[in-house]
Write an enzyme that holds these catalytic residues in place. Sequence first.
Site, PDB file in Angstrom:
ATOM      1  N   TYR A  54       0.294  -1.304   0.049  1.00 31.40           N
ATOM      2  CA  TYR A  54      -0.085  -0.252   0.240  1.00 31.40           C
ATOM      3  C   TYR A  54       1.169   1.507   0.155  1.00 31.40           C
ATOM      4  O   TYR A  54       2.008   1.247   1.016  1.00 31.40           O
ATOM      5  CB  TYR A  54      -0.607  -0.262   1.418  1.00 31.40           C
ATOM      6  CG  TYR A  54      -2.574  -0.480   0.886  1.00 31.40           C
ATOM      7  CD1 TYR A  54      -3.054   0.087  -0.156  1.00 31.40           C
ATOM      8  CD2 TYR A  54      -2.907  -1.701   1.826  1.00 31.40           C
ATOM      9  CE1 TYR A  54      -4.100  -0.242  -0.619  1.00 31.40           C
ATOM     10  CE2 TYR A  54      -4.279  -1.934   1.786  1.00 31.40           C
ATOM     11  CZ  TYR A  54      -5.086  -0.639   0.219  1.00 31.40           C
ATOM     12  OH  TYR A  54      -6.040  -1.581   0.366  1.00 31.40           O
ATOM     13  N   GLU A  56      -0.467   4.894  -0.560  1.00 33.51           N
ATOM     14  CA  GLU A  56      -0.962   6.403  -1.095  1.00 33.51           C
ATOM     15  C   GLU A  56      -0.571   7.381  -0.271  1.00 33.51           C
ATOM     16  O   GLU A  56       0.510   7.627  -0.094  1.00 33.51           O
ATOM     17  CB  GLU A  56      -2.012   6.258   0.919  1.00 33.51           C
ATOM     18  CG  GLU A  56      -3.776   5.420   0.203  1.00 33.51           C
ATOM     19  CD  GLU A  56      -3.804   4.294   1.217  1.00 33.51           C
ATOM     20  OE1 GLU A  56      -2.212   3.959   1.678  1.00 33.51           O
ATOM     21  OE2 GLU A  56      -4.533   3.367   1.413  1.00 33.51           O
ATOM     22  N   ASP A 201      -7.006  13.268 -25.250  1.00 37.07           N
ATOM     23  CA  ASP A 201      -7.933  11.995 -25.143  1.00 37.07           C
ATOM     24  C   ASP A 201      -6.956  10.840 -25.594  1.00 37.07           C
ATOM     25  O   ASP A 201      -7.697  10.542 -27.018  1.00 37.07           O
ATOM     26  CB  ASP A 201      -8.565  11.069 -24.480  1.00 37.07           C
ATOM     27  CG  ASP A 201      -8.832  10.085 -24.454  1.00 37.07           C
ATOM     28  OD1 ASP A 201      -8.020   9.308 -24.420  1.00 37.07           O
ATOM     29  OD2 ASP A 201      -9.974   9.867 -23.928  1.00 37.07           O
ATOM     30  N   THR A 228      -4.602   5.285 -21.751  1.00 37.43           N
ATOM     31  CA  THR A 228      -3.510   4.172 -21.283  1.00 37.43           C
ATOM     32  C   THR A 228      -2.187   3.827 -22.034  1.00 37.43           C
ATOM     33  O   THR A 228      -2.241   4.572 -22.196  1.00 37.43           O
ATOM     34  CB  THR A 228      -5.129   3.721 -22.077  1.00 37.43           C
ATOM     35  OG1 THR A 228      -5.786   3.781 -23.190  1.00 37.43           O
ATOM     36  CG2 THR A 228      -6.472   3.199 -20.557  1.00 37.43           C
ATOM     37  N   LYS A 231      -2.802  -0.361 -24.590  1.00 37.04           N
ATOM     38  CA  LYS A 231      -3.043  -0.047 -26.295  1.00 37.04           C
ATOM     39  C   LYS A 231      -1.272  -0.224 -27.113  1.00 37.04           C
ATOM     40  O   LYS A 231      -1.159  -1.046 -27.449  1.00 37.04           O
ATOM     41  CB  LYS A 231      -3.910   1.241 -26.573  1.00 37.04           C
ATOM     42  CG  LYS A 231      -5.180   0.654 -25.391  1.00 37.04           C
ATOM     43  CD  LYS A 231      -6.459   2.228 -26.021  1.00 37.04           C
ATOM     44  CE  LYS A 231      -6.619   1.983 -25.389  1.00 37.04           C
ATOM     45  NZ  LYS A 231      -7.496   2.173 -24.403  1.00 37.04           N
ATOM     46  N   ARG A 237      -2.285  -2.695 -18.230  1.00 29.33           N
ATOM     47  CA  ARG A 237      -3.197  -1.905 -18.885  1.00 29.33           C
ATOM     48  C   ARG A 237      -3.350  -0.955 -17.056  1.00 29.33           C
ATOM     49  O   ARG A 237      -2.666  -1.617 -16.210  1.00 29.33           O
ATOM     50  CB  ARG A 237      -4.305  -3.087 -17.617  1.00 29.33           C
ATOM     51  CG  ARG A 237      -4.946  -4.443 -18.997  1.00 29.33           C
ATOM     52  CD  ARG A 237      -6.354  -4.953 -18.238  1.00 29.33           C
ATOM     53  NE  ARG A 237      -7.195  -4.251 -19.308  1.00 29.33           N
ATOM     54  CZ  ARG A 237      -7.039  -4.004 -21.066  1.00 29.33           C
ATOM     55  NH1 ARG A 237      -6.230  -5.317 -21.030  1.00 29.33           N
ATOM     56  NH2 ARG A 237      -8.185  -3.238 -21.365  1.00 29.33           N
TER      57      ARG A 237
END
Length: 421
Positions: A54, A56, A201, A228, A231, A237
């Site tokens: 973790y 954060e 985008d 992203t 692709k 991902r």
Amino acid sequence: MQEYNYIKEQDNEVYEALMGEEHRESVGLELIPSENYVSRAVFEANGSVFQNKYSEGYPGRRYYGGQDFTDQVERLAIERACELFGAKYANVQSLSGAPANLAVYSALLEPGDTVLGMDLSHGGHLTHGHPMTHPAKIYNFVTYKMKNPDTGEIDFEEMMEVAKREQPKLIIAGFSAYARELDYAKFVEIAKEVGAYTMADMCHISGMIAGKALANPLDAGFDVMVTTTHKSMRGPRGAIILTKEDKVIAKKINTSVFPGLQGGPHMHQIAAKAVAFKEALSPKFQTYAQQILKNAKAMEAVFIREGVRLMCGGTDNHLLLADLTALNVSGVEAQTALDECGITLNKNSIADDPRGPMDPSGIRFGTPAITTRGFMEEECAQVAELMIEVLRDKDNQELKDRVKSEIEALCLKFPIPTSFI
Ligand code: DSN
């Protein structure tokens, strides 16, 4: 083929699904333009020990202890992302495209503000204002379209009129089903006229931007670019959000991602992004990006020669959208028939499609994944020819069996590579 020895030993059901997918990917062609294959190095990072942590916060400012190596790997991802796209700031924590877009909206807009984006039926994306999405309930989306779907020319006059009338706070350039280069300077000009932010985008084409094969909207003065990473980038991902140089915007975006929308970042995914960005910084990746475009042109030439209508009249990027109306085949029928032959693509609406989105008139396909496999123009033309043969005679089982064998032979000749180098 990947070994999954531990899964094999303890979970046969998942093992069988994994083996099925390994086989499907190895003997079939992936033409969905948003899909690709990652190197084993990216796989390893994505399945690594960073999965356990973790973290954060951001490097140097975390809420929990034990962050020496998460900081190290996130800094690497940030530096490499900035170098790839000529940006000064990068948020590499965003989980995927839709949350990344929402993070930008939340950073730059107030509820009720207006956003101007490309109409979904003309190639825009669901997250650019489709009424079924949450952002569409928070913000007021208005759209622009192509002037001529047979050339792909954007109607900038109409866009300027809409912008002046609707006073958007944000203008989006970007798409998931559009095949031409965008005139980014025009977007910036219109945004300046009405005092709007600009967001690109670039999820579909960022690999070609990173590989210097297509123009970079940040160079044209865009405030923010989202992409992203899985692709044409050939990464895990996930998504990143880039800001050219405005520190205030970059800070707003970081706050919007965490704590605004997300909790602990997926550090294994960030490690895998760092690995993929190093690959994308290599000269070999530039050759790959150029070849994606050449391969799409080779497919375009066959479709045009055979008289099949292509939306935008062809392609400048990695994808093609074919209108199958004249062939008397629906998008669903085409997708199904080609799937039977080991050619995976997706049904897609064409501009102002008279049929519904679940049963549209067209198909969308592209070249990033087959280019990763090593296909050149010759193989791409061969695949396009096989596709058209099947589309013209979709119920002919003998034909489909023959095409399937030819596709399998091609796949055998061009196995999915494990190494990038
Ligand atoms: N699903 C992706 C695509 O195929 O374009 C975008 O969200």
